[in-house]
Each structure stands twice: as structure tokens, then as C-alpha cells.
Design a protein around this motif. Structure first.
Motif, PDB file in Angstrom:
ATOM      1  N   ARG A 100       0.821  -1.212   0.000  1.00 11.92           N
ATOM      2  CA  ARG A 100       0.000   0.000   0.000  1.00 11.92           C
ATOM      3  C   ARG A 100       0.853   1.260   0.000  1.00 11.92           C
ATOM      4  O   ARG A 100       1.818   1.370   0.754  1.00 11.92           O
ATOM      5  CB  ARG A 100      -0.941   0.004   1.200  1.00 11.92           C
ATOM      6  CG  ARG A 100      -1.813   1.252   1.324  1.00 11.92           C
ATOM      7  CD  ARG A 100      -3.087   0.965   2.075  1.00 11.92           C
ATOM      8  NE  ARG A 100      -3.930   0.042   1.326  1.00 11.92           N
ATOM      9  CZ  ARG A 100      -5.140  -0.366   1.738  1.00 11.92           C
ATOM     10  NH1 ARG A 100      -5.622   0.070   2.899  1.00 11.92           N
ATOM     11  NH2 ARG A 100      -5.844  -1.200   1.016  1.00 11.92           N
ATOM     12  N   ILE A 101       0.469   2.179  -0.854  1.00 14.96           N
ATOM     13  CA  ILE A 101       1.013   3.541  -0.827  1.00 14.96           C
ATOM     14  C   ILE A 101      -0.026   4.434  -0.153  1.00 14.96           C
ATOM     15  O   ILE A 101      -1.179   4.490  -0.587  1.00 14.96           O
ATOM     16  CB  ILE A 101       1.317   4.065  -2.240  1.00 14.96           C
ATOM     17  CG1 ILE A 101       2.404   3.228  -2.913  1.00 14.96           C
ATOM     18  CG2 ILE A 101       1.717   5.544  -2.191  1.00 14.96           C
ATOM     19  CD1 ILE A 101       3.765   3.363  -2.278  1.00 14.96           C
ATOM     20  N   ASP A 102       0.346   5.081   0.921  1.00 13.79           N
ATOM     21  CA  ASP A 102      -0.555   5.989   1.645  1.00 13.79           C
ATOM     22  C   ASP A 102       0.265   7.178   2.091  1.00 13.79           C
ATOM     23  O   ASP A 102       0.942   7.130   3.114  1.00 13.79           O
ATOM     24  CB  ASP A 102      -1.197   5.279   2.842  1.00 13.79           C
ATOM     25  CG  ASP A 102      -2.175   6.182   3.597  1.00 13.79           C
ATOM     26  OD1 ASP A 102      -2.306   7.369   3.217  1.00 13.79           O
ATOM     27  OD2 ASP A 102      -2.790   5.716   4.563  1.00 13.79           O
ATOM     28  N   ASN A 103       0.213   8.252   1.313  1.00 12.37           N
ATOM     29  CA  ASN A 103       0.949   9.470   1.646  1.00 12.37           C
ATOM     30  C   ASN A 103       0.051  10.571   2.188  1.00 12.37           C
ATOM     31  O   ASN A 103       0.522  11.673   2.481  1.00 12.37           O
ATOM     32  CB  ASN A 103       1.681   9.987   0.405  1.00 12.37           C
ATOM     33  CG  ASN A 103       2.747   9.025  -0.080  1.00 12.37           C
ATOM     34  OD1 ASN A 103       3.408   8.377   0.719  1.00 12.37           O
ATOM     35  ND2 ASN A 103       2.909   8.918  -1.394  1.00 12.37           N
ATOM     36  N   THR A 104      -1.244  10.294   2.300  1.00 14.40           N
ATOM     37  CA  THR A 104      -2.201  11.310   2.722  1.00 14.40           C
ATOM     38  C   THR A 104      -2.419  11.244   4.226  1.00 14.40           C
ATOM     39  O   THR A 104      -2.666  10.166   4.781  1.00 14.40           O
ATOM     40  CB  THR A 104      -3.544  11.113   2.000  1.00 14.40           C
ATOM     41  OG1 THR A 104      -3.323  11.147   0.590  1.00 14.40           O
ATOM     42  CG2 THR A 104      -4.523  12.209   2.381  1.00 14.40           C
ATOM     43  N   GLN A 105      -2.330  12.385   4.882  1.00 13.95           N
ATOM     44  CA  GLN A 105      -2.534  12.415   6.326  1.00 13.95           C
ATOM     45  C   GLN A 105      -3.987  12.131   6.690  1.00 13.95           C
ATOM     46  O   GLN A 105      -4.913  12.497   5.954  1.00 13.95           O
ATOM     47  CB  GLN A 105      -2.148  13.791   6.884  1.00 13.95           C
ATOM     48  CG  GLN A 105      -0.663  14.090   6.844  1.00 13.95           C
ATOM     49  CD  GLN A 105      -0.377  15.468   7.400  1.00 13.95           C
ATOM     50  OE1 GLN A 105      -0.931  16.467   6.938  1.00 13.95           O
ATOM     51  NE2 GLN A 105       0.479  15.525   8.401  1.00 13.95           N
ATOM     52  N   PRO A 106      -4.224  11.466   7.813  1.00 14.00           N
ATOM     53  CA  PRO A 106      -5.595  11.347   8.306  1.00 14.00           C
ATOM     54  C   PRO A 106      -6.121  12.725   8.696  1.00 14.00           C
ATOM     55  O   PRO A 106      -5.350  13.674   8.861  1.00 14.00           O
ATOM     56  CB  PRO A 106      -5.461  10.429   9.523  1.00 14.00           C
ATOM     57  CG  PRO A 106      -4.032  10.556   9.949  1.00 14.00           C
ATOM     58  CD  PRO A 106      -3.250  10.845   8.705  1.00 14.00           C
TER      59      PRO A 106
END
Length: 216
Positions: A119-125
Motif C-alpha cells: 500500500r502507498i498511503d501518503n495522505t494524512q488522516p
């Protein structure tokens, strides 16, 4: 009688993709830092003939048909790239090994290995509806919602007046969703004005913080 032995294709036994190691030696990111967007692919390869090998690394999003070249003509067994331009989602990496460095084009052979999805997840919660107020017991009640577009919410904590962080759990006591509700009391808040900071980290390790102020 001299004879030319048959060429055998290189072998790739494994390929993994992980967050790149930071220069200070820690994996992931430090508290308060921006998301660590670099990824490193590492593979194990050998050639039965002892031939020199070179590698090409590709990626594609899950559900996509075409592979996209990251780098080719690599002679090492690792490659790091910046995944910031890649939209959040699940991807696979394909590593192709060939022995063309030691063989003519008509005899060169290649073999590939495709990773499991990562998984690529660069977005902040996000933190929303953050509120803090005195309750009937004289403590401070804090409420907020947390959400993430790609990963589940992994952890949350609060800090009173920039003191140490204290872990808090969602109202259902489980971090098992991409959105969670929080409602908890701080009992050691003395009379007077205070600041309360909350920190949320998603399952990929991306963090965000917000702050609210209360006064008597």
C-alpha cells in the motif's frame, strides 16, 4: 570435444517493498515529520551459470494492465524511489533479471518476480469536530472524529499543555476502521486555561495533529 554449455535463466527467490530507511537509521518517520514517501524494493537473485546480471524494476496499480518502468540496467539488488507522485492505493512491483551482460542477445535469458500487493498511503488522516470543555466532575472532556481515505486509523493520543502523550482508544475500543470517534476525559487538568493536542496515526504510519484551547 569442446561444447557450449546451455544457458540457464537467472533466479529471483524473493522481492520485498518497504518504506525506505531514513538517514538517521530509523524506519518510517519521526514524530511531527512529513510522511516518508520513499520506498525501497529489495530482491534476492542468483544465476546458475555464474553470469553477471542486470535488473529492471516496474510497478503497476492493482487492477491496472500495464507495467510502468521505474529503473533498468541495475546491477545491485535494491532500488529506492520517491512514491510521492503515486496516488494512494495498492500496488505491485515486478523485478526482471537478465544475464545479457554475459551472453550474446541470442543466448541471453531473463526471469521475473512479482510482489504481493503493498500500500502507498501518503495522505494524512483528518481530525474533525475537535472540542474540549469542563465536565461536571471538574475534568476536561475531549471529543473528536478521525478519518483516513486509504488506511485504517491505527492509534490516537492526547497531550495536555504540551506534556507527554497519552494513548486513547475509540468509543468502541477498537482501531478497526478508516473512521473512528473519540470521547474521553482528562481528570488531572487543574483549574484555569489549558491546551489539548490530539494526535492520530493511520495504519501506514502517517500522522496528523490538532489543538484546542479551554478556559474556565
Amino acid at each position: 570435444t569442446a561444447y557450449l554449455p546451455a544457458n540457464i535463466a537467472p533466479e529471483i527467490s524473493s522481492t520485498t517493498v518497504a518504506a525506505a530507511q531514513e538517514e538517521n537509521g530509523r524506519n518510517g518517520r519521526a514524530a511531527g515529520a512529513q510522511p516518508q514517501t520513499k520506498r525501497t524494493a529489495t530482491w534476492e537473485a542468483s544465476d546458475p551459470n555464474g553470469d553477471d546480471m542486470e535488473f529492471a524494476v516496474y510497478f503497476r496499480a492493482e487492477g491496472e494492465a500495464d507495467w510502468h518502468l521505474l529503473e533498468d540496467e541495475l546491477t545491485g539488488t535494491t532500488h529506492t524511489w520517491d512514491a510521492a507522485p503515486m496516488p494512494d492505493g495498492d500496488y505491485r512491483v515486478r523485478v526482471v533479471a537478465n544475464d545479457a551482460l554475459s551472453n550474446p542477445a541470442t543466448r541471453a535469458m531473463a526471469r521475473e518476480f512479482i510482489t504481493e500487493p503493498f500500500r502507498i498511503d501518503n495522505t494524512q488522516p483528518t481530525i474533525s469536530a475537535l472540542a474540549a470543555a469542563r465536565d461536571e466532575a471538574g475534568g476536561v472532556r475531549v471529543q473528536f472524529a478521525a478519518a483516513d481515505a486509504t488506511s485504517y486509523i491505527g492509534s490516537a493520543s492526547y497531550s495536555l499543555d504540551a506534556d507527554r502523550w497519552h494513548v486513547v482508544y475509540p468509543t468502541d475500543d477498537l482501531f478497526d476502521s478508516r473512521s473512528e470517534q473519540f470521547d474521553f476525559a482528562i481528570r488531572n487538568a487543574s483549574a484555569g486555561a489549558h491546551s489539548v493536542a490530539v494526535k492520530v496515526t493511520d495504519g501506514a504510519g502517517v500522522m496528523t495533529t490538532e489543538r484546542v484551547w479551554i478556559s474556565d
